[in-house]
Structures are given as structure tokens and as C-alpha cells.
Design an enzyme around this catalytic site. Structure first.
Site, PDB file in Angstrom:
ATOM      1  N   SER A  46       0.874  -1.171   0.000  1.00 13.99           N
ATOM      2  CA  SER A  46       0.000   0.000   0.000  1.00 13.99           C
ATOM      3  C   SER A  46       0.910   1.220   0.000  1.00 13.99           C
ATOM      4  CB  SER A  46      -0.884  -0.019   1.241  1.00 13.99           C
ATOM      5  OG  SER A  46      -1.873   0.984   1.140  1.00 13.99           O
ATOM      6  N   GLU A  47       0.722   2.130  -0.977  1.00 13.28           N
ATOM      7  CA  GLU A  47       1.749   3.154  -1.209  1.00 13.28           C
ATOM      8  C   GLU A  47       1.864   4.201  -0.094  1.00 13.28           C
ATOM      9  OE1 GLU A  47      -0.829   2.608  -3.311  1.00 13.28           O
ATOM     10  OE2 GLU A  47      -1.669   4.489  -4.073  1.00 13.28           O
ATOM     11  N   ASN A  48       0.930   4.183   0.862  1.00 11.43           N
ATOM     12  CA  ASN A  48       1.111   5.082   2.011  1.00 11.43           C
ATOM     13  C   ASN A  48       2.113   4.518   3.026  1.00 11.43           C
ATOM     14  OD1 ASN A  48      -1.000   3.149   2.394  1.00 11.43           O
ATOM     15  ND2 ASN A  48      -1.569   4.168   4.283  1.00 11.43           N
TER      16      ASN A  48
END
Lengths: 219, 231
Positions: A46-48
Site C-alpha cells: 500500500s503506497e502510504n
């Protein structure tokens, strides 16, 4: 019959291979996680800033400090790791993530994708989409073949602002599975159950390449 | 040891002037500097340029500063959760610069690490590339992007010590570590402030050298945007 969102997600889940690190976009791509067979081990990015993302939490597990890129509460699995946004996009840009699955408003026959802006209507921002499509080696797009008013979304050239050039490799729509050819054109690989090649041709504005018999999608 | 502790958010932000360029940590509402935002709201500082991945929601986070028209310009990657933001953008009251998320993160990282510019493939062939220098490496085209710095960085951590060392929790880390390094003055608010020596140096995410002021925040709401549970 055309596939519904779950059908599209199930078909894309068949593309997932053991050992992959995968980034799933918002919408149909998020659903793909539900249909990856149990014997296939992957890690979701998840890119966060989370690798090893698990399912949604139970009421008791909800933690405001643990969300996915869609801002939904999530959990992490054994072996997970957490890092900054710079590190996260470093692993995306550095091609350490093996598969990116995302939605699109339009795809062109040379693999350009438009999915972030409708001038005058929607100005939300590109989030991580431009970074993902610019660097991913393997991009699968989940989308509807036509817009609500029936216009093709598989085009000769995108009409909406571009997110990335020549990056889409495979597309799974409600009507078909298609491959974007290096020389340009959508090669028809599979068709939705009961949908004819002619129907797919009529729904595709870009160049459609049909070789031999086209099998039905098995899900 | 240099003591960086201030009493509260009001003291921490006391010298932020109208027109300042701020970085605010957080992804969505996760890991945002709630106390510093509340203090800015109270102080009424105007004409702010806010560099933050998102712009909060209508009634929380940076959204609060938008409602009071304290923000002149937003620099973000995604602003889709905020109706007041959209209204101000369409009416031309608010300037907005949208930057791909990875480019934003790296520009902040570069700014804090003394790197004036770098090349990235994100945005090539899109409107993001307009007016930017491009260069080809190994047959692929890249855009030149500049490092970013701020007058003040407002970051939020889980634990911190009096020397300014920070530890984040979960995905509340996000942009906070890079912003801590990219602020001329970095103000850290933490849920738990402990004396120097109590945190394990091996576990520190942000070394204290990047933090000029630190305080223990209070009344964290930690609002959840999309509360999603499994059945």
C-alpha cells in the site's frame, strides 16, 4: 453475459503468481485480494507505507494509525513492514513491486492510460497513479469496456489528460481480456461468457486484433 | 544535550507569520499534526502555503484552515475528500499545485537531504511535465524535479524525547520523516514525550537533529476517514 465487478476481480486474480509483491489500486483492484487462491503467497503493498497488508480489521482491531491508500482501516499480516512515503515510492520506482493493478477511464491502443482527471468536472489529483504507471513493469488495468452512455473506453488515442504513456500491458474489462501489443493494438485473448467477438469489436474504438478462436473467460 | 521542549502548540507555532510556507505531515487524516493545526486556527495566521499530501476533509485537518481562508496555496497529490476545497479551487480563491505522490515525497526528501534536483519517470508525457526539463537515461525519458523546503514543518509522531528524536506508529509515519528534515524549523508534536535516554536509539525513525521544537500534544481525535471492518 458481461462480467460484473467481482467477475473482473476474479479474472485478474488468475494473473497473480506465487511470490509476487503487488500494488492494488482503489475500486475493483482492491477486490482482487479476495480471490487470490490460498496456495498462492503474495504480499500486498500500500503506497502510504505498508507492505504485507492484511484484510479489513474486526471492530476490536480498528486502529486509526493503520490505513491503506484508500484511507480505509486495514490490518497487517505476519512479516509486514512499515515505512515512509519516500521509501514506498522508492520501491515502486525501483521496480521492486512486481505487479500493479489499477483502474482507468481510458486506455489507448499503444498502452497510454488516462485515469486521474476530467477537465472541468473532476480535479482530485493524481495521487500515486503517475508514479505507479511510469515505473511498473507489469500493469493490469481493470475497467468497464464502455462508458455509461455506451462510448468505447478502449481508444485509438486517449481524449482525457494522460496519466502515463505506453505502460498498460493487459486489460480486463466486463467484456474481454486483452493484451496491448508492442506495435500497437488490442489483441483479444478471451471474451466474457456469451459475448461475441463482434460485440467486442463494436465496443472497441481502437484497433482490435483477433487471431483464431477466442475462448471464453473461465472464472 | 539540547532541550527542545516547548509547553504546547501555541508556543511552538508562535512565530509562524502570515505568508509562511508550511509542510504538514499525514496521509489523509492519518498522522496529521492535529494540535499545531488547531493552534494555527486560533492564531489566525493567513496567506499560508501548505505542502501536504492531502487537504484534510471539510471539518478536520487542513480543511479547518481552508474554511477560515487561511490557506493561499495548497501543494498536494490528492485532494478529493474536501468539498470546500473544490469550491475554492473552482472559484479561483485558492491556488493549487498537484504533484504525483512519489514525486512529492522525493522532492521533500531531496530538499531535506541537500539535493537540489533529481530525475524521475513519473509524469513524462502528462501535463505535469509542462515546462520541465527532460533527459534521457538508458533510452528512457525522465523529468527533472526540484527539492522542496519549508519555513516550518509540522509533524506528528507517536513517541518523542526531549532531544527531538521521534518514533512513528503504523502508517501514521507517511510523509512525516521527510518533512521533519525539510523544514527550516521543524515542530514535532507527540502523543508521549519522554526524557532523552528512554527511547532505544536503535528504534528512532527521525533523529533529533531535524527537530527544533517538540511538545506533548493533547486530545488526539485521530479521526478515521473510511472505517472499514470485516463481517
Amino acid at each position: 453475459m458481461a462480467l460484473d465487478k467481482i467477475g473482473i476481480a476474479k479474472r485478474i486474480a488468475q494473473e497473480v503468481k506465487d511470490g509476487m509483491y503487488i500494488n492494488l489500486g482503489i475500486g475493483i483492484p482492491t477486490l482482487v485480494a479476495n480471490y487470490i487462491p490460498e496456495h498462492i503467497n503474495v504480499e500486498l503493498q500500500s503506497e502510504n507505507g505498508l507492505l504485507g497488508m492484511g484484510p479489513f480489521p474486526t471492530e476490536e482491531e480498528v486502529d486509526a494509525d493503520l490505513i491503506n491508500a484508500g484511507k480505509q482501516t486495514v490490518t497487517y499480516l505476519p512479516g509486514a513492514s512499515i515505512f515512509s512515503s519516500a521509501e514506498s515510492f522508492g520501491m515502486i520506482r525501483g521496480k521492486h513491486v512486481n505487479l500493479t493493478i489499477l483502474g482507468a477511464m481510458e486506455v489507448s491502443e499503444n498502452g497510454d492510460i488516462a485515469n486521474w482527471k476530467i477537465p472541468g468536472k473532476m480535479v482530485k489529483g493524481m495521487g500515486g497513479a503517475m508514479d505507479l504507471v511510469a515505473s511498473a513493469e507489469n500493469i493490469i488495468v481493470a475497467m468497464q469496456h464502455r462508458s455509461r452512455d455506451g462510448a468505447s473506453k478502449l481508444l485509438k488515442e486517449c481524449t482525457l489528460p494522460i496519466t502515463g504513456l505506453r505502460c498498460v500491458k493487459k486489460i480486463v474489462t466486463d467484456l474481454a481480456v486483452l493484451e496491448v501489443l508492442p506495435e500497437g493494438g488490442f489483441r483479444l485473448l478471451e471474451r466474457a461468457p456469451g459475448i461475441s467477438v463482434e460485440e467486442i469489436k463494436a465496443a472497441t474504438e481502437g484497433k482490435l486484433v483477433v487471431d483464431g478462436d477466442i475462448p471464453e473467460i473461465q472464472i | 544535550m539540547i532541550n527542545k521542549v516547548v509547553q504546547n502548540a501555541d508556543e511552538a507555532i508562535r512565530d509562524i507569520q502570515d505568508g509562511a510556507v508550511l509542510m504538514l505531515g499525514g496521509f489523509g487524516l492519518c498522522g496529521i499534526p492535529e494540535n499545531s493545526i488547531a493552534a494555527l486556527l486560533k492564531k489566525g495566521t493567513k496567506g499560508l502555503t501548505c505542502i501536504s499530501n492531502n487537504a484534510g476533509v471539510d471539518d478536520f485537518g487542513i480543511g479547518l484552515l481552508l474554511q477560515t481562508r487561511q490557506v493561499k496555496k495548497m501543494i498536494s497529490s490528492y485532494v478529493g475528500e474536501n468539498a470546500e476545497f473544490e469550491r475554492q479551487l473552482l472559484s479561483g480563491e485558492l491556488e493549487v499545485e498537484l504533484i504525483p505522490q512519489g514525486t512529492l515525497a522525493e522532492r521533500i526528501r531531496a530538499g531535506g537531504a541537500g539535493i537540489p534536483a533529481f530525475f524521475t519517470p513519473a509524469g513524462v508525457g502528462t501535463e505535469v511535465a509542462e515546462g520541465k526539463e527532460t533527459r534521457e537515461f538508458n533510452g528512457k525519458v525522465y523529468l527533472m524535479e526540484l527539492g522542496l523546503r519549508a519555513d516550518f514543518s509540522l509533524v506528528k509522531a507517536w513517541k518523542g524525547d526531549t532531544a527531538g528524536n521521534l518514533i512513528y506508529k503504523g502508517t501514521a509515519r507517511n510523509f512525516n520523516p521527510m518533512m521533519a528534515a525539510a523544514g527550516k524549523i521543524t515542530i514535532a508534536e507527540v502523543e508521549e514525550l519522554v526524557p532523552a535516554g528512554e527511547l532505544d536509539p536503535n528504534m528512532i525513525h527521525t533523529p533529533g537533529i531535524y527537530v527544533q521544537r517538540i511538545f506533548q500534544g493533547s486530545n488526539y481525535e485521530k479521526r478515521i476517514e473510511q472505517r472499514t471492518v470485516r463481517g
